[in-house]
Design a protein around this motif. Structure first.
Motif, mmCIF file in Angstrom:
data_model
loop_
_atom_site.group_PDB
_atom_site.id
_atom_site.type_symbol
_atom_site.label_atom_id
_atom_site.label_comp_id
_atom_site.label_asym_id
_atom_site.label_seq_id
_atom_site.Cartn_x
_atom_site.Cartn_y
_atom_site.Cartn_z
ATOM 1 N N VAL A 1 -58.617 43.330 7.465
ATOM 2 C CA VAL A 1 -58.318 44.513 6.643
ATOM 3 C C VAL A 1 -58.362 44.168 5.161
ATOM 4 C CG1 VAL A 1 -56.504 46.160 6.016
ATOM 5 C CG2 VAL A 1 -56.968 45.686 8.425
ATOM 6 N N PHE A 2 -57.695 43.080 4.777
ATOM 7 C CA PHE A 2 -57.695 42.676 3.365
ATOM 8 C C PHE A 2 -59.082 42.206 2.938
ATOM 9 C CE2 PHE A 2 -52.998 42.199 3.841
ATOM 10 C CZ PHE A 2 -52.615 42.954 2.742
ATOM 11 N N GLY A 3 -59.763 41.463 3.818
ATOM 12 C CA GLY A 3 -61.095 40.975 3.487
ATOM 13 C C GLY A 3 -62.068 42.101 3.210
ATOM 14 N N ASN A 4 -61.986 43.170 3.996
ATOM 15 C CA ASN A 4 -62.854 44.325 3.780
ATOM 16 C C ASN A 4 -62.612 44.974 2.424
ATOM 17 O OD1 ASN A 4 -64.002 43.970 6.301
ATOM 18 N ND2 ASN A 4 -62.721 45.497 7.309
ATOM 19 N N ALA A 5 -61.398 44.775 1.891
ATOM 20 C CA ALA A 5 -61.063 45.341 0.578
ATOM 21 C C ALA A 5 -61.267 44.331 -0.547
ATOM 22 C CB ALA A 5 -59.610 45.824 0.581
ATOM 23 N N GLY A 6 -61.804 43.148 -0.219
ATOM 24 C CA GLY A 6 -62.060 42.140 -1.237
ATOM 25 C C GLY A 6 -60.823 41.397 -1.708
ATOM 26 N N ILE A 7 -59.780 41.400 -0.880
ATOM 27 C CA ILE A 7 -58.521 40.733 -1.236
ATOM 28 C C ILE A 7 -58.418 39.439 -0.446
ATOM 29 C CG2 ILE A 7 -55.995 40.909 -1.200
ATOM 30 C CD1 ILE A 7 -56.389 43.979 -1.427
ATOM 31 N N ARG A 8 -58.190 38.344 -1.148
ATOM 32 C CA ARG A 8 -58.123 37.028 -0.526
ATOM 33 C C ARG A 8 -56.822 36.857 0.247
ATOM 34 N NH1 ARG A 8 -57.215 31.356 -3.741
ATOM 35 N NH2 ARG A 8 -57.607 29.933 -2.000
ATOM 36 N N THR A 9 -56.922 36.281 1.439
ATOM 37 C CA THR A 9 -55.732 35.972 2.232
ATOM 38 C C THR A 9 -55.809 34.549 2.744
ATOM 39 O OG1 THR A 9 -56.726 36.738 4.304
ATOM 40 C CG2 THR A 9 -55.459 38.348 3.044
ATOM 41 N N ILE A 10 -54.641 33.936 2.918
ATOM 42 C CA ILE A 10 -54.515 32.698 3.669
ATOM 43 C C ILE A 10 -53.311 32.861 4.595
ATOM 44 C CG2 ILE A 10 -55.497 31.266 1.839
ATOM 45 C CD1 ILE A 10 -52.652 30.233 1.303
ATOM 46 N N ILE A 11 -53.233 32.021 5.592
ATOM 47 C CA ILE A 11 -52.107 32.039 6.525
ATOM 48 C C ILE A 11 -51.127 30.959 6.128
ATOM 49 C CG2 ILE A 11 -51.433 31.623 8.925
ATOM 50 C CD1 ILE A 11 -54.066 32.938 9.762
ATOM 51 N N LEU A 12 -49.851 31.258 6.133
ATOM 52 C CA LEU A 12 -48.818 30.287 5.787
ATOM 53 C C LEU A 12 -49.036 29.013 6.602
ATOM 54 C CD1 LEU A 12 -46.125 29.832 4.211
ATOM 55 C CD2 LEU A 12 -44.944 30.545 6.292
ATOM 56 N N GLY A 13 -49.150 27.888 5.878
ATOM 57 C CA GLY A 13 -49.392 26.627 6.554
ATOM 58 C C GLY A 13 -50.791 26.097 6.360
ATOM 59 N N ASP A 14 -51.674 26.910 5.745
ATOM 60 C CA ASP A 14 -53.021 26.428 5.471
ATOM 61 C C ASP A 14 -53.047 25.374 4.362
ATOM 62 O OD1 ASP A 14 -54.078 27.979 7.416
ATOM 63 O OD2 ASP A 14 -55.063 29.424 6.107
ATOM 64 N N GLY A 15 -51.922 25.267 3.645
ATOM 65 C CA GLY A 15 -51.795 24.209 2.657
ATOM 66 C C GLY A 15 -52.032 24.640 1.223
#
Length: 202
Positions: free
Chosen positions: A166-180
């Motif tokens: 959903v965020f990617g389709n809107a051009g918003i960067r996401t990471i998952i907690l723990g990716d560092g």
């Protein structure tokens, strides 16, 4: 036991119903029963719904007005543990963190996890559940990088995959907690949430 302390409690205007009978009576004296039932404060029997849900979490708008609230049970045996007003939730919990300034924001599952992040000095907002995020909220996040912090279980992982799309389709960067990338090492156990990981207890 949840380790949410007074500075955060005061900042977020948390409240408890300390005298149910007095509040029940006062609301009936102030408003019509029709209105109280329409907004979801009172049940079909004509009484305040929150007899077993005395902890109140207001959803504050940018002017710190309560536009919605969630009531929560203190006794862990009570089901459901949370109650909302009728109607749709207008915006994520702690919307003031979505200040249209560039930076990182932690997106948590539930109010308690959001409060836990605030207790740690981190900017965070909350959604009630993994599928409760509304695409209409995306413009609120347009200047943010989003760290997804949903529960560490199958539903949470699926929810984070969904939100990444959903965020990617809107051009918003996401990471998952723990990716560092957010400089917080995470070793959450299966089934844990953010509050439990920081040392809180259900």
């Amino acid at each position: 036991k949840r380790r949410i302390y007074k500075p955060v409690w005061d900042r977020m205007l948390l409240r408890t119903i300390t005298d149910y009978n007095a509040l029940n009576r006062q609301l009936k004296e102030t408003y019509s029963l029709e209105v109280l039932q329409y907004v979801g404060l009172f049940n079909e029997k004509g009484n305040l719904r929150y007899y077993k849900h005395p902890l109140i979490f207001p959803y504050l708008d940018t002017l710190r007005r309560a536009s919605h609230f969630q009531a929560r049970a203190v006794d862990s045996s009570v089901e459901p543990k949370e109650l909302h007003l009728k109607g749709t939730i207008p915006f994520p919990y702690n919307m003031s963190a979505l200040d249209q300034k560039r930076g990182w924001i932690y997106l948590c599952e539930g109010v308690i996890d959001t409060l836990t992040m605030l207790q740690q000095g981190l900017q965070a907002v909350g959604i009630p559940g993994v599928r409760s995020f509304k695409v209409q909220w995306l413009p609120l996040f347009k200047e943010k990088n989003v760290v997804l912090c949903l529960d560490h279980d199958e539903a949470g992982r699926k929810g984070m995959e969904y939100l990444q799309q959903v965020f990617g389709n809107a051009g918003i960067r996401t990471i998952i907690l723990g990716d560092g990338l957010e400089n917080i090492p995470v070793n959450m156990k299966e089934g844990e949430d953010v509050n439990e990981w920081f040392g809180g207890k259900k």
